[in-house]
Design a protein around this motif. Structure first.
Motif, mmCIF file in Angstrom:
data_model
loop_
_atom_site.group_PDB
_atom_site.id
_atom_site.type_symbol
_atom_site.label_atom_id
_atom_site.label_comp_id
_atom_site.label_asym_id
_atom_site.label_seq_id
_atom_site.Cartn_x
_atom_site.Cartn_y
_atom_site.Cartn_z
ATOM 1 N N ALA A 24 0.855 -1.197 0.000
ATOM 2 C CA ALA A 24 0.000 0.000 0.000
ATOM 3 C C ALA A 24 0.879 1.230 0.000
ATOM 4 N N PHE A 25 0.445 2.243 -0.754
ATOM 5 C CA PHE A 25 1.098 3.540 -0.661
ATOM 6 C C PHE A 25 0.579 4.225 0.598
ATOM 7 N N LEU A 26 1.483 4.879 1.283
ATOM 8 C CA LEU A 26 1.087 5.643 2.470
ATOM 9 C C LEU A 26 1.274 7.122 2.174
ATOM 10 N N GLY A 28 -1.071 10.593 3.702
ATOM 11 C CA GLY A 28 -1.337 11.223 5.010
ATOM 12 C C GLY A 28 -1.615 10.213 6.106
ATOM 13 N N GLY A 29 -1.981 9.018 5.708
ATOM 14 C CA GLY A 29 -2.219 7.945 6.687
ATOM 15 C C GLY A 29 -3.505 8.071 7.470
ATOM 16 N N GLN A 30 -4.335 9.020 7.127
ATOM 17 C CA GLN A 30 -5.538 9.263 7.928
ATOM 18 C C GLN A 30 -6.599 8.172 7.749
ATOM 19 N N ASN A 48 5.923 4.735 1.782
ATOM 20 C CA ASN A 48 5.617 6.130 2.093
ATOM 21 C C ASN A 48 5.907 7.009 0.881
ATOM 22 N N VAL A 49 4.876 7.711 0.405
ATOM 23 C CA VAL A 49 5.045 8.541 -0.788
ATOM 24 C C VAL A 49 4.962 10.032 -0.478
ATOM 25 N N LYS A 50 4.673 10.374 0.754
ATOM 26 C CA LYS A 50 4.343 11.782 0.997
ATOM 27 C C LYS A 50 5.547 12.718 0.955
ATOM 28 N N ILE A 96 -12.594 19.905 5.591
ATOM 29 C CA ILE A 96 -12.388 18.462 5.774
ATOM 30 C C ILE A 96 -11.960 18.182 7.211
ATOM 31 N N GLY A 97 -12.624 17.241 7.841
ATOM 32 C CA GLY A 97 -12.219 16.754 9.164
ATOM 33 C C GLY A 97 -11.922 17.869 10.145
ATOM 34 N N ASP A 98 -10.860 17.684 10.912
ATOM 35 C CA ASP A 98 -10.448 18.693 11.876
ATOM 36 C C ASP A 98 -9.008 19.106 11.577
ATOM 37 N N GLN A 100 -6.129 18.439 12.843
ATOM 38 C CA GLN A 100 -5.144 17.370 12.772
ATOM 39 C C GLN A 100 -5.254 16.622 11.448
ATOM 40 N N VAL A 101 -6.473 16.335 11.055
ATOM 41 C CA VAL A 101 -6.694 15.607 9.803
ATOM 42 C C VAL A 101 -6.207 16.445 8.626
ATOM 43 N N ARG A 102 -6.498 17.742 8.669
ATOM 44 C CA ARG A 102 -6.100 18.602 7.541
ATOM 45 C C ARG A 102 -4.593 18.785 7.467
ATOM 46 N N ALA A 112 -7.617 8.641 -4.102
ATOM 47 C CA ALA A 112 -7.288 7.223 -4.309
ATOM 48 C C ALA A 112 -8.194 6.350 -3.448
ATOM 49 N N ASN A 113 -8.516 6.861 -2.275
ATOM 50 C CA ASN A 113 -9.376 6.109 -1.354
ATOM 51 C C ASN A 113 -10.832 6.103 -1.855
ATOM 52 N N ASN A 114 -11.253 7.225 -2.441
ATOM 53 C CA ASN A 114 -12.602 7.369 -3.000
ATOM 54 C C ASN A 114 -13.704 6.922 -2.045
ATOM 55 N N ALA A 151 -10.003 3.962 -10.993
ATOM 56 C CA ALA A 151 -9.381 3.390 -12.191
ATOM 57 C C ALA A 151 -7.915 3.023 -11.955
ATOM 58 N N LEU A 152 -7.408 3.301 -10.742
ATOM 59 C CA LEU A 152 -5.980 3.063 -10.489
ATOM 60 C C LEU A 152 -5.630 1.578 -10.480
ATOM 61 N N LYS A 153 -4.455 1.266 -11.042
ATOM 62 C CA LYS A 153 -3.908 -0.086 -10.909
ATOM 63 C C LYS A 153 -3.165 -0.157 -9.576
ATOM 64 N N LEU A 157 0.516 5.287 -9.127
ATOM 65 C CA LEU A 157 0.541 6.329 -8.101
ATOM 66 C C LEU A 157 -0.086 7.612 -8.654
ATOM 67 N N VAL A 158 -0.984 8.198 -7.887
ATOM 68 C CA VAL A 158 -1.483 9.520 -8.275
ATOM 69 C C VAL A 158 -0.360 10.511 -8.002
ATOM 70 N N THR A 159 -0.084 11.352 -8.968
ATOM 71 C CA THR A 159 0.996 12.322 -8.757
ATOM 72 C C THR A 159 0.460 13.743 -8.598
HETATM 73 C C1 FAD Z 1 -11.436 12.250 11.684
HETATM 74 C C2 FAD Z 1 -11.410 12.305 10.192
HETATM 75 C C3 FAD Z 1 -12.298 13.133 9.535
HETATM 76 C C4 FAD Z 1 -12.294 13.215 8.160
HETATM 77 N N1 FAD Z 1 -13.199 14.032 7.557
HETATM 78 C C5 FAD Z 1 -13.199 14.114 6.216
HETATM 79 C C6 FAD Z 1 -14.110 14.965 5.541
HETATM 80 O O1 FAD Z 1 -14.896 15.687 6.155
HETATM 81 N N2 FAD Z 1 -14.089 14.984 4.199
HETATM 82 C C7 FAD Z 1 -13.214 14.233 3.484
HETATM 83 O O2 FAD Z 1 -13.226 14.302 2.267
HETATM 84 N N3 FAD Z 1 -12.332 13.421 4.089
HETATM 85 C C8 FAD Z 1 -12.300 13.346 5.423
HETATM 86 N N4 FAD Z 1 -11.382 12.541 6.034
HETATM 87 C C9 FAD Z 1 -10.418 11.792 5.198
HETATM 88 C C10 FAD Z 1 -9.092 12.567 5.064
HETATM 89 O O3 FAD Z 1 -9.409 13.770 4.481
HETATM 90 C C11 FAD Z 1 -7.992 11.943 4.167
HETATM 91 O O4 FAD Z 1 -7.990 12.594 2.970
HETATM 92 C C12 FAD Z 1 -8.190 10.570 3.816
HETATM 93 O O5 FAD Z 1 -8.215 9.890 5.051
HETATM 94 C C13 FAD Z 1 -7.087 9.970 2.923
HETATM 95 O O6 FAD Z 1 -5.967 10.757 2.731
HETATM 96 P P1 FAD Z 1 -4.538 10.397 3.306
HETATM 97 O O7 FAD Z 1 -3.573 11.323 2.683
HETATM 98 O O8 FAD Z 1 -4.583 10.380 4.770
HETATM 99 O O9 FAD Z 1 -4.307 8.935 2.665
HETATM 100 P P2 FAD Z 1 -3.805 7.568 3.289
HETATM 101 O O10 FAD Z 1 -4.591 7.221 4.474
HETATM 102 O O11 FAD Z 1 -2.341 7.607 3.437
HETATM 103 O O12 FAD Z 1 -4.184 6.630 2.105
HETATM 104 C C14 FAD Z 1 -5.512 6.340 1.752
HETATM 105 C C15 FAD Z 1 -5.545 5.344 0.590
HETATM 106 O O13 FAD Z 1 -5.057 5.947 -0.580
HETATM 107 C C16 FAD Z 1 -3.903 5.283 -1.063
HETATM 108 N N5 FAD Z 1 -2.996 6.330 -1.541
HETATM 109 C C17 FAD Z 1 -2.501 7.349 -0.802
HETATM 110 N N6 FAD Z 1 -1.805 8.190 -1.603
HETATM 111 C C18 FAD Z 1 -1.859 7.695 -2.844
HETATM 112 C C19 FAD Z 1 -1.339 8.118 -4.106
HETATM 113 N N7 FAD Z 1 -0.637 9.234 -4.213
HETATM 114 N N8 FAD Z 1 -1.622 7.376 -5.170
HETATM 115 C C20 FAD Z 1 -2.342 6.238 -5.087
HETATM 116 N N9 FAD Z 1 -2.854 5.775 -3.927
HETATM 117 C C21 FAD Z 1 -2.611 6.509 -2.833
HETATM 118 C C22 FAD Z 1 -3.391 4.489 0.102
HETATM 119 O O14 FAD Z 1 -2.680 3.359 -0.300
HETATM 120 C C23 FAD Z 1 -4.663 4.127 0.810
HETATM 121 O O15 FAD Z 1 -5.281 3.052 0.208
HETATM 122 C C24 FAD Z 1 -11.368 12.447 7.409
HETATM 123 C C25 FAD Z 1 -10.474 11.614 8.059
HETATM 124 C C26 FAD Z 1 -10.475 11.538 9.439
HETATM 125 C C27 FAD Z 1 -9.495 10.643 10.125
#
Ligand code: FAD
Lengths: 262, 791
Positions: A24-26, A28-30, A48-50, A96-98, A100-102, A112-114, A151-153, A157-159
């Motif tokens: 899995a790509f990591l 923000g990890g949220q 880790n890609v961040k 989005i979120g709070d 910490q999440v932002r 990617a998570n969709n 549509a991702l394989k 990686l989304v860039t």
């Molecule tokens: C408390 C809380 C509240 C939230 N509220 C909202 C909200 O109101 N609205 C909203 O839209 N979202 C919300 N989120 C989601 C948050 O905004 C993150 O965007 C989301 O969790 C995924 O982003 P991330 O960077 O943390 O990805 P990660 O958790 O690191 O990854 C998520 C998935 O995407 C894949 N991935 C990551 N980066 C890439 C890449 N570059 N290319 C391909 N695959 C990739 C990973 O492998 C994994 O499967 C919330 C999250 C939390 C924890």
């Protein structure tokens, strides 16, 4: 959490090379980290890609705003360039979120998570975005396939995401009271020739409401949606909102979006 | 010296908590410690046909996998319900066996089946996946309303009925209703809540095989009682060799008053395995296995005269106990509830019937307010409805029925010592600008919003103690509180209390009392609590009892110190003890310059040298040392009361309710620290408004808890609340010398009906708690549909 190998990718190439069926790509990890901690998912390798340079940054050209996949929501929310070019996009990221999440969550991770109730997918659709990946460009319309499905394989990686700048736009989120994700979110973008209304939260995957678009293309006024009853049979239903309620909220949110369009 | 009592002294505990230095159970790690995880039932109701632990036992790092059979072999007893309730037919309540680890059946999702103990948490979790449980899944009983007509969960407990209890004079009440000029009826639903303490539960058992002492670190509001129960009923270890420590505890709200299965199991496992065993609850585990709160279905009615006098009240409640009867589960919907349904009104007769039922859901027990919020909710909702049906102003109607004279013997149980209900209601109406409401309503309407106002004038019975009272009502033990004041030779003080602080700021409030009583600066006073090996036996913290009962015990111990100090001072100053005056920390012989500070006295008491010319400072025959213990058992409960007024604005397009203003004027008797009181009100209001608008523990028909995480269980956030307007009136309690009444639960008790009355006022139709946006939206839609039909 189960054990895994950790990779710190320095380039897109390195990240793609490290990817496998069970990786899995990591970013923000949220989303990824909680699901691993809860043992809902586990991987042999986490990449880790961040910190990859090519995934950073916000660039505004005449017609579009291009945002690197590892850009955090907080950066988009506070970017002067985004605020000027597409204020609704900055506002979306800021809602989005709070805090910490932002400060952790990223654009790439989000799309990617969709998640069916994530905010960004609606912006991608309404702003005719092009998703740049490690090996191609994908139109947003073709990117979001289904619930948590894109549509991702596996090793793709989304860039970056490139958003078209509209004349005006607005994003209205009616939050799920518990999670504060979108119970319903409407991204409205007005272009010279047409208005696009992208809806998130209401169905398994983001969609365009042709009924709303038709009414607004006719007359860009909140009152033109007054008598609109969207069909509820395709809407999501859960303990937070019935299908009927969601259908009503989509119209209400669209009306508020028209009023807030900037 | 300025009086400490009544001043907004900053909290002594803030420094450690705000800088992350709190030391909670999960922060404690012992040498050679093992980690435990539970195998919990994924089914709401099932027979256990077999548990195969063989694979898990062989997994890496695993030390043992323990089951209910192992506990049986070690003769560990089950959990108990501590308060006997007698049904109206004279039979005792019926409680099923409640083994800490299930032996043959499980009765809710999250019920305990086995314990995997390993060297690391990771290994314990990995091995837990290897435990195979063979279930025969049975149809779950998940509905409170249907429980009595469903399959019997526990053999021999017909209709799933624990008890069918009554309170009050039925014949007299029936008579009041048959001669009533008007009767108003109402169905009331009190939603089920998850306590959600910020710190999830945790416990660590530690056995010393040399001294044969067993120590349990645990997240308890009540370590002494936990030890007592675990010794006497679970037979874990004899009390004198058993130490229970509740270090910093991050909130309890009632859910940590009693020992849980996990506590008994950690203590037992540590002894059995001869190594420390640690368990820390995860959040979803906490949703599933902490005892929940409320969950009542009630039918109630009031008998009225046309002039607005209430002449009778009838209450019929089904209370859900969950899968088993937890320690305080049976008193909560009876004696903490029934007597309070009268509210603060002068109602001549009432009858209350409560049927407590078992269902396949998590056990339900005391939760902030415990019984009193349920009572307040029904009386305040039906008073609103009655006023509206009579066409009376809701404020006037309440005032007409207020108790006006004190002491007042209510028709059910309580004798209310003091109060002035008009005083706090008038003050609140003023503060909330009731007379300006119509104008504000019109302004909201102009914005397309619906505005409503709601009142809640409430009373609660707090200071839970009076042994004679509680035992006459069925308590297994009396309730009082203890304190010990221990002067150290250098003049500073250790204060021991049997209560426990887990957010109540006892370190500060209790020190203020001691500082005032003994004239010693705050920084020289240290409160010690939460360790059965340190202070005297005590009864813990719940029911807004700590200050009224525990604080009084401290004050009494201080009085004893002063008394001894006077005798010593008199001896040292060559005066008579009854001449000595004590003020601001000094013992003075009036009209002379002779005096001794309390520090000098303490020093003299501990180091009373006597040799040759040197005369002992102590009077002849007096024991050295300066340490006094006091136990306080009050004569009555205390009765805080107050008036809360809520104004809401509803957006009819989304159904969303915004709490626009919230005003409360409470009478807590004397206040020791108004800032801390304010904090308690804020927290209580957050929980009460949360119950009214957001929170709901929802089980589906198969008994799965759908709202088992914060993604689905809606906790209120700071931005859901306005700035609260807070003020007080004061009629001191007469049941304790401090004149205090208790403030810990008031917010949670008073606010749900204030909010709901406001919502119903705004939308003009009924809605149940929580009044979520969708429910309100639907209610408005129904209303306009039926209005269209009528037209
Ligand atoms: C408390 C809380 C509240 C939230 N509220 C909202 C909200 O109101 N609205 C909203 O839209 N979202 C919300 N989120 C989601 C948050 O905004 C993150 O965007 C989301 O969790 C995924 O982003 P991330 O960077 O943390 O990805 P990660 O958790 O690191 O990854 C998520 C998935 O995407 C894949 N991935 C990551 N980066 C890439 C890449 N570059 N290319 C391909 N695959 C990739 C990973 O492998 C994994 O499967 C919330 C999250 C939390 C924890």
């Amino acid at each position: 959490m189960k054990q895994f190998n950790f990779h710190e990718a320095k380039s897109v190439k390195e990240a793609v090379k490290a990817a496998s069926k069970n990786s899995a790509f990591l970013s923000g990890g949220q989303t990824l980290i909680p699901s691993m901690k809860l043992r809902l998912s586990s991987f042999s390798d986490v990449i880790n890609v961040k910190n990859i340079k090519d995934l950073q940054g916000i660039k505004v050209s005449g017609k579009s705003v291009k945002i690197g996949a590892a850009t955090k929501h907080a950066e988009v929310a506070s970017s002067k360039d985004v605020k000027k070019a597409i204020p609704a996009l900055a506002a979306l990221a800021g809602g989005i979120g709070d805090m910490q999440v932002r400060n952790k969550g990223t654009l790439g991770g989000s799309i990617a998570n969709n998640d069916p109730s994530a905010c960004y997918p609606s912006a991608c659709i309404a702003l005719n975005a092009v998703i740049h990946t490690s090996n191609r460009k994908i139109d947003a319309e073709k990117f979001f396939k289904g619930m948590f499905e894109t549509a991702l394989k596996k090793d793709e990686l989304v860039t970056a995401v490139e958003f078209t700048i509209p004349e005006k736009s607005a994003y209205i989120k009616i939050p799920n009271p518990a999670s504060r994700y979108a119970l319903v979110g409407v991204f409205l973008a007005k272009y010279k020739k047409e208005t696009i209304c992208a809806v998130t939260g209401a169905q398994p995957v983001v969609f365009r409401s042709k009924e709303i678009e038709k009414a607004l293309n006719n007359n860009f006024d909140p009152n033109s949606l007054n008598d609109l009853n969207l069909k509820s049979n395709e809407m999501n239903a859960d303990i937070h909102a019935s299908a009927e309620y969601r259908a009503s909220l989509v119209v209400t949110a669209a009306q508020k979006a028209v009023i807030n369009c900037k | 010296m300025a009086s400490m009592i009544g001043s907004k002294v900053e909290r002594k505990e803030d420094k450690k908590f705000l800088t992350g230095k709190g030391r909670y159970t999960a922060d404690i790690n012992l040498h050679n410690q093992l980690h435990a995880v539970f195998i919990r039932s994924p089914h709401a109701r099932a027979k256990i046909k077999g548990i195969d632990t063989s694979k898990a036992k062989k997994a890496a790092g695993v030390v043992d996998v323990l089951t209910g059979k192992d506990m049986q072999d070690d003769k560990i007893g089950g959990l108990i319900a501590g308060w006997k309730i007698v049904s109206k037919d004279g039979t005792d309540m019926k409680c099923p066996a409640h083994p800490p680890l299930a032996t043959d059946s499980v009765n809710y999702v999250g019920d305990h089946i086995a314990l995997v103990v390993a060297e690391t948490l990771q290994e314990a979790k990995d091995a837990a996946d290897l435990v195979k449980v063979d279930y025969k899944v049975l149809k779950a009983v998940a509905s409170t309303a249907e429980a009595m007509n469903s399959d019997v969960i526990h053999e021999g407990i017909e209709k799933n009925l624990c008890f069918d209890w009554e309170l009050g004079d039925k014949a007299k009440t029936d008579e009041a209703f048959s001669s009533a000029e008007k009767v108003v009826e109402m169905d009331i639903l009190n939603n089920r809540l998850v306590p959600n303490a910020m710190e999830p539960r945790a416990s660590i058992g530690d056995y010393n095989s040399s001294s044969e002492e067993l120590t349990l670190y645990t997240t308890s509001q009540n370590p002494h009682l936990s030890r007592l129960v675990m010794s006497a009923f679970n037979a874990v270890h004899p009390e004198h060799k058993f130490r229970v420590i509740a270090p910093d505890v991050g909130g309890g709200f009632g859910s940590k008053i009693y020992p849980y299965s996990e506590d008994v199991i950690m203590a037992w496992a540590a002894k059995r395995l001869q190594r420390p065993v640690k368990w820390v609850c995860e959040r979803t585990e906490s949703f599933l296995s902490d005892c929940h709160g409320r969950d009542h279905i009630t039918k109630c009615s009031v008998a009225l005269k046309n002039d607005g006098t209430v002449t009778g009240l009838k209450v019929d409640t089904i209370a859900n106990l969950g899968g088993y009867a937890s320690l305080f589960a049976t008193v909560t919907p009876t004696y903490l509830y029934g007597p309070l349904v009268l509210g603060l009104y002068n109602i001549p007769t009432a009858y209350c019937n409560v049927k407590a039922v078992y269902t396949n859901t998590a056990p339900v027990d005391a939760y902030r307010g415990a019984g009193r919020p349920e009572a307040t909710y029904l009386i305040e909702r039906i008073m609103d409805k009655a006023a509206k049906e009579l066409g009376m102003d809701r404020a006037e109607f309440r005032k007409k029925n207020f108790i006006k004279q004190f002491p007042h013997q209510q028709c059910l149980v309580h004798n209310i010592d003091s109060g002035d209900y008009d005083a706090h209601f008038d003050k609140a109406l003023n503060l909330a600008d009731y007379s300006g409401f119509e104008k504000r309503k019109a302004e909201s309407a102009a914005k397309g919003k619906l505005r409503g106002i709601g009142f809640s004038t409430y009373i609660e019975a707090c200071g839970i103690a009076p042994s004679a009272a509680v035992m006459s009502l069925g308590a297994g033990v009396g309730l009082w509180e203890s304190a010990e004041i221990r002067f150290n030779p250098t003049g500073n003080i250790s204060v021991f209390t049997g209560t426990h602080s887990h957010g109540q700021s006892h370190d500060t409030t209790f020190a203020q009392i001691v500082a005032d009583k003994l004239g010693v600066p705050m920084e020289n006073i240290e409160l010690v609590h939460g360790d059965t090996d340190k202070g005297p036996f005590g009864m813990g913290t719940y029911g807004s009892r700590s200050l009224a009962v525990g604080g009084t015990a401290i004050a009494k111990a201080c009085d004893k110190i002063v008394e001894k100090g006077k005798a010593v001072a008199a001896n040292m100053l060559e005066a008579k003890a009854d001449e000595i005056e004590f003020k601001d920390g000094e013992f003075i012989v009036p009209n002379t310059n002779k005096k001794k500070t309390i520090g000098e006295i303490a020093f003299a008491c501990y180091l009373p040298g006597t040799y040759g010319e040197i005369k002992s400072p102590l009077p002849e025959g007096m024991e050295p040392g300066l340490k006094e213990t006091a136990f306080y058992d009050p004569v009555n409960f205390s009765f805080p009361a107050g008036s809360h007024i809520c104004e809401v604005e509803v957006d009819p397009t989304t159904g969303e309710t915004k709490v626009d203003t919230y005003t409360c004027v409470d009478d807590f008797g004397n206040l020791i620290n108004p800032m801390i009181v304010e904090g308690q009100i804020h927290g209580g209001l957050a929980q009460g408004i949360g119950q009214a608008l957001y929170e709901n523990a929802y089980y589906d028909e198969t008994g799965q808890l759908v709202t088992a995480s914060y993604m689905d269980y809606c906790m209120p956030r700071a931005d859901n609340f306005p700035e609260f307007r807070i003020d007080y009136t004061c009629t001191p309690a007469t049941s304790n010398p401090l004149g205090v009444k208790g403030c810990g639960e008031a917010g949670a008790i008073a606010s749900p009906p204030a909010v709901m009355n406001a919502v119903v006022d705004a939308i003009g139709t009924e809605v149940t708690m929580p009044a979520t946006a969708e429910k309100v939206w639907k209610a408005l839609k129904e209303k306009s549909k039926s209005a269209k039909k009528a037209a």
